[in-house]
Scaffold this active site. Structure first.
Site, PDB file in Angstrom:
ATOM      1  N   GLN A   1       0.801  -1.220   0.000  1.00 11.71           N
ATOM      2  CA  GLN A   1       0.000   0.000   0.000  1.00 11.71           C
ATOM      3  C   GLN A   1       0.836   1.272   0.000  1.00 11.71           C
ATOM      4  O   GLN A   1       0.323   2.338  -0.346  1.00 11.71           O
ATOM      5  CB  GLN A   1      -0.953   0.002   1.204  1.00 11.71           C
ATOM      6  CG  GLN A   1      -1.944  -1.150   1.170  1.00 11.71           C
ATOM      7  CD  GLN A   1      -2.958  -1.094   2.297  1.00 11.71           C
ATOM      8  OE1 GLN A   1      -2.767  -1.678   3.350  1.00 11.71           O
ATOM      9  NE2 GLN A   1      -4.048  -0.366   2.100  1.00 11.71           N
TER      10      GLN A   1
ATOM     11  N   GLU B   1      -5.354   1.737  -1.509  1.00 11.34           N
ATOM     12  CA  GLU B   1      -6.308   0.964  -0.720  1.00 11.34           C
ATOM     13  C   GLU B   1      -6.774  -0.260  -1.519  1.00 11.34           C
ATOM     14  O   GLU B   1      -7.943  -0.410  -1.864  1.00 11.34           O
ATOM     15  CB  GLU B   1      -7.453   1.896  -0.280  1.00 11.34           C
ATOM     16  CG  GLU B   1      -8.632   1.267   0.437  1.00 11.34           C
ATOM     17  CD  GLU B   1      -8.332   0.548   1.748  1.00 11.34           C
ATOM     18  OE1 GLU B   1      -7.252   0.743   2.342  1.00 11.34           O
ATOM     19  OE2 GLU B   1      -9.189  -0.244   2.152  1.00 11.34           O
ATOM     20  N   TRP B   2      -5.833  -1.129  -1.829  1.00 10.93           N
ATOM     21  CA  TRP B   2      -6.115  -2.415  -2.471  1.00 10.93           C
ATOM     22  C   TRP B   2      -7.001  -2.243  -3.717  1.00 10.93           C
ATOM     23  O   TRP B   2      -6.721  -1.346  -4.518  1.00 10.93           O
ATOM     24  CB  TRP B   2      -6.729  -3.383  -1.440  1.00 10.93           C
ATOM     25  CG  TRP B   2      -5.915  -3.499  -0.187  1.00 10.93           C
ATOM     26  CD1 TRP B   2      -6.238  -3.015   1.044  1.00 10.93           C
ATOM     27  CD2 TRP B   2      -4.613  -4.124  -0.029  1.00 10.93           C
ATOM     28  NE1 TRP B   2      -5.226  -3.302   1.951  1.00 10.93           N
ATOM     29  CE2 TRP B   2      -4.235  -3.978   1.317  1.00 10.93           C
ATOM     30  CE3 TRP B   2      -3.750  -4.794  -0.901  1.00 10.93           C
ATOM     31  CZ2 TRP B   2      -3.028  -4.481   1.829  1.00 10.93           C
ATOM     32  CZ3 TRP B   2      -2.547  -5.296  -0.398  1.00 10.93           C
ATOM     33  CH2 TRP B   2      -2.209  -5.143   0.942  1.00 10.93           C
TER      34      TRP B   2
ATOM     35  N   TYR C   1     -12.833  -1.869  12.924  1.00 10.27           N
ATOM     36  CA  TYR C   1     -13.196  -0.595  12.310  1.00 10.27           C
ATOM     37  C   TYR C   1     -14.596  -0.106  12.660  1.00 10.27           C
ATOM     38  O   TYR C   1     -14.816   1.066  12.866  1.00 10.27           O
ATOM     39  CB  TYR C   1     -13.057  -0.696  10.781  1.00 10.27           C
ATOM     40  CG  TYR C   1     -11.608  -0.714  10.328  1.00 10.27           C
ATOM     41  CD1 TYR C   1     -10.963   0.448   9.942  1.00 10.27           C
ATOM     42  CD2 TYR C   1     -10.871  -1.893  10.327  1.00 10.27           C
ATOM     43  CE1 TYR C   1      -9.631   0.450   9.549  1.00 10.27           C
ATOM     44  CE2 TYR C   1      -9.534  -1.906   9.936  1.00 10.27           C
ATOM     45  CZ  TYR C   1      -8.922  -0.733   9.557  1.00 10.27           C
ATOM     46  OH  TYR C   1      -7.603  -0.734   9.184  1.00 10.27           O
TER      47      TYR C   1
ATOM     48  N   ASN D   1      -1.657 -10.892   8.861  1.00 11.74           N
ATOM     49  CA  ASN D   1      -2.652  -9.848   9.027  1.00 11.74           C
ATOM     50  C   ASN D   1      -3.993 -10.325   8.476  1.00 11.74           C
ATOM     51  O   ASN D   1      -4.103 -10.604   7.284  1.00 11.74           O
ATOM     52  CB  ASN D   1      -2.257  -8.585   8.261  1.00 11.74           C
ATOM     53  CG  ASN D   1      -3.309  -7.483   8.390  1.00 11.74           C
ATOM     54  OD1 ASN D   1      -3.434  -6.885   9.449  1.00 11.74           O
ATOM     55  ND2 ASN D   1      -4.087  -7.245   7.339  1.00 11.74           N
TER      56      ASN D   1
ATOM     57  N   ARG E   1       3.918   0.063  13.056  1.00 15.30           N
ATOM     58  CA  ARG E   1       3.646  -1.287  12.543  1.00 15.30           C
ATOM     59  C   ARG E   1       3.685  -1.247  11.016  1.00 15.30           C
ATOM     60  O   ARG E   1       2.959  -0.465  10.400  1.00 15.30           O
ATOM     61  CB  ARG E   1       2.278  -1.758  13.033  1.00 15.30           C
ATOM     62  CG  ARG E   1       1.850  -3.066  12.391  1.00 15.30           C
ATOM     63  CD  ARG E   1       0.530  -3.627  12.920  1.00 15.30           C
ATOM     64  NE  ARG E   1       0.236  -4.820  12.141  1.00 15.30           N
ATOM     65  CZ  ARG E   1      -0.854  -4.989  11.393  1.00 15.30           C
ATOM     66  NH1 ARG E   1      -1.811  -4.083  11.359  1.00 15.30           N
ATOM     67  NH2 ARG E   1      -1.013  -6.096  10.689  1.00 15.30           N
TER      68      ARG E   1
ATOM     69  N   TRP F   1      -4.973   3.261  11.746  1.00 19.47           N
ATOM     70  CA  TRP F   1      -4.848   2.987  10.321  1.00 19.47           C
ATOM     71  C   TRP F   1      -5.294   4.240   9.601  1.00 19.47           C
ATOM     72  O   TRP F   1      -6.469   4.531   9.628  1.00 19.47           O
ATOM     73  CB  TRP F   1      -5.706   1.782   9.890  1.00 19.47           C
ATOM     74  CG  TRP F   1      -5.438   1.482   8.433  1.00 19.47           C
ATOM     75  CD1 TRP F   1      -6.122   1.977   7.347  1.00 19.47           C
ATOM     76  CD2 TRP F   1      -4.375   0.678   7.906  1.00 19.47           C
ATOM     77  NE1 TRP F   1      -5.537   1.523   6.185  1.00 19.47           N
ATOM     78  CE2 TRP F   1      -4.478   0.742   6.494  1.00 19.47           C
ATOM     79  CE3 TRP F   1      -3.343  -0.064   8.489  1.00 19.47           C
ATOM     80  CZ2 TRP F   1      -3.573   0.072   5.664  1.00 19.47           C
ATOM     81  CZ3 TRP F   1      -2.470  -0.727   7.657  1.00 19.47           C
ATOM     82  CH2 TRP F   1      -2.588  -0.663   6.250  1.00 19.47           C
TER      83      TRP F   1
ATOM     84  N   GLU G   1      -4.835  -2.218  14.319  1.00 18.21           N
ATOM     85  CA  GLU G   1      -5.389  -1.323  13.288  1.00 18.21           C
ATOM     86  C   GLU G   1      -6.736  -0.803  13.736  1.00 18.21           C
ATOM     87  O   GLU G   1      -7.563  -1.578  14.216  1.00 18.21           O
ATOM     88  CB  GLU G   1      -5.654  -2.059  11.958  1.00 18.21           C
ATOM     89  CG  GLU G   1      -4.503  -2.146  11.016  1.00 18.21           C
ATOM     90  CD  GLU G   1      -4.867  -2.884   9.735  1.00 18.21           C
ATOM     91  OE1 GLU G   1      -6.013  -2.747   9.237  1.00 18.21           O
ATOM     92  OE2 GLU G   1      -3.996  -3.608   9.236  1.00 18.21           O
TER      93      GLU G   1
HETATM   94  C1  GBH Z   1      -7.896  -3.545   6.849  1.00 16.48           C
HETATM   95  O1  GBH Z   1      -8.849  -4.544   6.623  1.00 16.48           O
HETATM   96  C2  GBH Z   1      -6.602  -3.911   6.155  1.00 16.48           C
HETATM   97  O2  GBH Z   1      -5.752  -4.642   7.027  1.00 16.48           O
HETATM   98  C3  GBH Z   1      -5.868  -2.709   5.614  1.00 16.48           C
HETATM   99  O3  GBH Z   1      -4.804  -3.111   4.786  1.00 16.48           O
HETATM  100  C4  GBH Z   1      -6.847  -1.819   4.872  1.00 16.48           C
HETATM  101  O4  GBH Z   1      -6.222  -0.763   4.204  1.00 16.48           O
HETATM  102  C5  GBH Z   1      -7.832  -1.300   5.907  1.00 16.48           C
HETATM  103  O5  GBH Z   1      -8.519  -2.365   6.485  1.00 16.48           O
HETATM  104  C6  GBH Z   1      -8.880  -0.350   5.353  1.00 16.48           C
HETATM  105  O6  GBH Z   1      -9.767  -0.988   4.483  1.00 16.48           O
HETATM  106  O7  GBH Z   1     -17.215  -4.296   1.252  1.00 16.48           O
HETATM  107  O8  GBH Z   1     -18.913  -4.518   2.940  1.00 16.48           O
HETATM  108  O9  GBH Z   1     -17.892  -6.502   2.011  1.00 16.48           O
HETATM  109  C7  GBH Z   1     -10.112  -4.265   7.184  1.00 16.48           C
HETATM  110  C8  GBH Z   1     -11.097  -5.377   6.965  1.00 16.48           C
HETATM  111  C9  GBH Z   1     -12.474  -6.471   5.433  1.00 16.48           C
HETATM  112  C10 GBH Z   1     -12.876  -4.203   5.860  1.00 16.48           C
HETATM  113  C11 GBH Z   1     -13.303  -6.404   4.178  1.00 16.48           C
HETATM  114  C12 GBH Z   1     -13.728  -4.119   4.636  1.00 16.48           C
HETATM  115  C13 GBH Z   1     -15.177  -5.306   3.171  1.00 16.48           C
HETATM  116  C14 GBH Z   1     -16.554  -5.024   3.645  1.00 16.48           C
HETATM  117  N1  GBH Z   1     -11.860  -5.201   5.732  1.00 16.48           N
HETATM  118  N2  GBH Z   1     -14.331  -5.393   4.357  1.00 16.48           N
HETATM  119  S1  GBH Z   1     -17.743  -5.096   2.370  1.00 16.48           S
END
Ligand code: GBH
Length: 494
Positions: A26, A451-452, A321, A175, A83, A444, A392
């Protein structure tokens, strides 16, 4: 100066670690520089149509070039820990146990570690944050081949302990293994893009692969921890663990028994999937509700695997989150479709009538729900009773997609400040009022980044990045100053 709650002053232990978290793909950029091999995320990024804004992480924040600047920035933010993750294919370009290491890649991380230590910042290293060396995917489908993958991951980890373990005392193996398994092998939007949705992604069997990939991660984690404890921990004296993803699930209607059961199932499918085998007591297995729904699509543990996995984390690594409302999707007795990976649930993103999940962010799944964080801390503490490292937690905020230089009002990210104020406040209360053993907090994230599959459309940073500029100019947001003052207030004086 910000007004802070006086009664929380000094609530956190004097050796409390706080700072920000990042992940190599990232922020680093330099995707093919100095001998780095491609990762599955590089392959994804270079396949048209897989990233929302058609961007790549080729350059990202260019932290590979500007890591000294990152460390200076963190020092100015007052953190005492950082981290970050290591890119496996930067260290072993082709990935396998018999492939050579890349000295230039090792030197990069070694220099970063030295720079951090010189600045008084404790390094917290993640071995795997989602980027598998592409060669391992091509050769044997990586995590779908458990035996081969275990050997390769163990060797990679061993190289990291050998080279960095003299200076690094905090290790995280994986992770969010659950997110990796589901987003990469069920939804398909993450690398390696396997899914039953053949229109959009690559061939995959959604009904079994996520569970196999989860198992491979657990078992290889167990092997790595054993190697660390047997060969390195005695002389290096560090700690090692795994970080799990988990959001609070609240029954849609707390009076409704089936909604309450749904909320419990949601937590077990998301968190206990990994946490029960690792941190639980009694027989080592996946949660009963998972076994019941998935049957033999869910792998079983051999006796040796049970020994390796149980107790294999020195702490509970927690990424969280938001919170959701849930209820049962398919009525009792009717068949649950094999592509259901969440425990027969309906998820409610919107606010419940009369009860708000919290303020909206710039990310559709994420609302400010400190009330859920407070409940989740208690759920994890009472179920597992392990020291908790929050690894995070953070948010996006609306209105940050502007051009550089960002205006003062854009950098004044009050939504993010309120997010941190409320979540960290709940953390401090959990420590002070209930004695929950919490030892770290990583926001975070340090800076806006790739962001992936969302590309550069979600900005999670406490630093605004000008992605248009060649040097990816960094602009501190006000939340960085807020957190600096907040943690100074919360952490007890030595
Ligand atoms: C983290 O994952 C990651 O570790 C980090 O790299 C990333 O940048 C950060 O979150 C912010 O996204 O679209 O409703 O199906 C967090 C876990 C799992 C949260 C997948 C979002 C998709 C929800 N993520 N989820 S949905």
């Amino acid at each position: 100066d910000f007004a802070l709650e006086a009664e929380l002053k000094g609530a956190l232990r004097k050796d409390f670690l706080w700072g920000y978290a990042t992940a190599a793909p990232q922020i680093e950029g330099a995707w093919n520089i100095d001998g780095k091999g491609p990762s599955t995320w590089d392959v994804l990024a270079h396949t048209p149509g897989r990233v929302l804004d058609n961007s790549t992480g080729d350059d990202a924040c260019r932290s590979y070039d500007f890591f000294k600047e990152d460390v200076k920035l963190m020092k100015s933010y007052g953190v005492n820990a950082y981290r970050f993750s290591l890119s496996w294919s930067r260290i072993i370009p082709l990935g396998s146990a018999s492939d050579p290491v890349n000295e230039a890649g090792l030197a990069f991380y070694s220099d970063l570690i030295d720079e951090l230590l010189a600045a008084g910042i404790t390094p917290f290293l993640t071995l795997f944050h989602w980027d598998v060396p592409a060669a391992l995917e091509e050769r044997y489908k990586s995590m779908l081949n458990q035996d081969k993958f275990v050997k390769d991951f163990v060797r990679y980890a061993r190289v990291c302990f050998e080279r960095f373990g003299d200076r690094v005392k905090h290790w995280i193996t994986y992770n969010e293994p659950g997110v990796y398994a589901l987003a990469g092998y069920a939804g398909g939007a993450h690398a390696p893009n396997r899914s039953s949705d053949r229109e959009k992604y690559d061939e995959g069997d959604t009904s079994t692969e996520p569970w196999i990939v989860g198992h491979t991660q657990l078992v290889s984690h167990g092997h790595v921890v054993k190697v660390y404890r047997d060969e390195f921990q005695p002389k290096q004296g560090g700690t090692i663990g795994i970080t799990l993803s988990g959001n609070w699930s609240e029954p849609w209607d707390v009076e409704d028994e089936s909604d309450r059961a749904a909320a419990q199932r949601a937590l077990e499918f998301e968190i206990a999937w990994f946490a029960d085998p690792v941190h639980g007591i009694g027989e080592v297995d996946y949660p009963a509700c998972m076994r019941e729904q998935l049957g033999d699509r869910l792998p079983t543990f051999t006796d040796n695997e049970k020994k390796l996995v149980r107790g294999s984390s020195d702490f509970y690594g927690m990424n969280t989150y938001t919170a959701f409302f849930v209820r049962t999707a398919v009525p009792p007795g009717s068949p649950i479709p094999p592509e259901d990976h969440k425990g027969n649930l309906l998820w409610f993103d919107e606010n419940k009538q009369g009860v708000s999940r919290g303020a909206e962010s710039d990310t559709e799944w994420l609302r400010t729900s400190p009330w859920g964080f407070a409940k989740l801390l208690r759920w994890i503490w009472s179920r597992y009773h392990k020291p908790i490292f929050v690894t995070e937690n953070g948010t996006t905020t609306k209105g940050e997609h502007v051009s550089a230089p960002p205006r003062e009002d854009v950098l004044n990210d009050t939504h993010r400040i309120e997010f941190y104020r409320s979540y960290v406040g709940e953390l401090a209360k959990a420590v002070k009022e209930e004695g929950i053993d919490i030892r770290s907090y990583f926001g975070w994230t340090l800076m806006d980044n790739w962001e992936w599959a969302k590309g550069y459309t979600d900005r999670f940073g406490v630093t605004w990045i000008d992605f248009e500029s060649p040097e990816k100019t960094r602009y501190p947001k006000r939340s960085a100053a807020f957190n600096r003052q907040y943690f100074k207030h919360l952490i007890a004086e030595a």
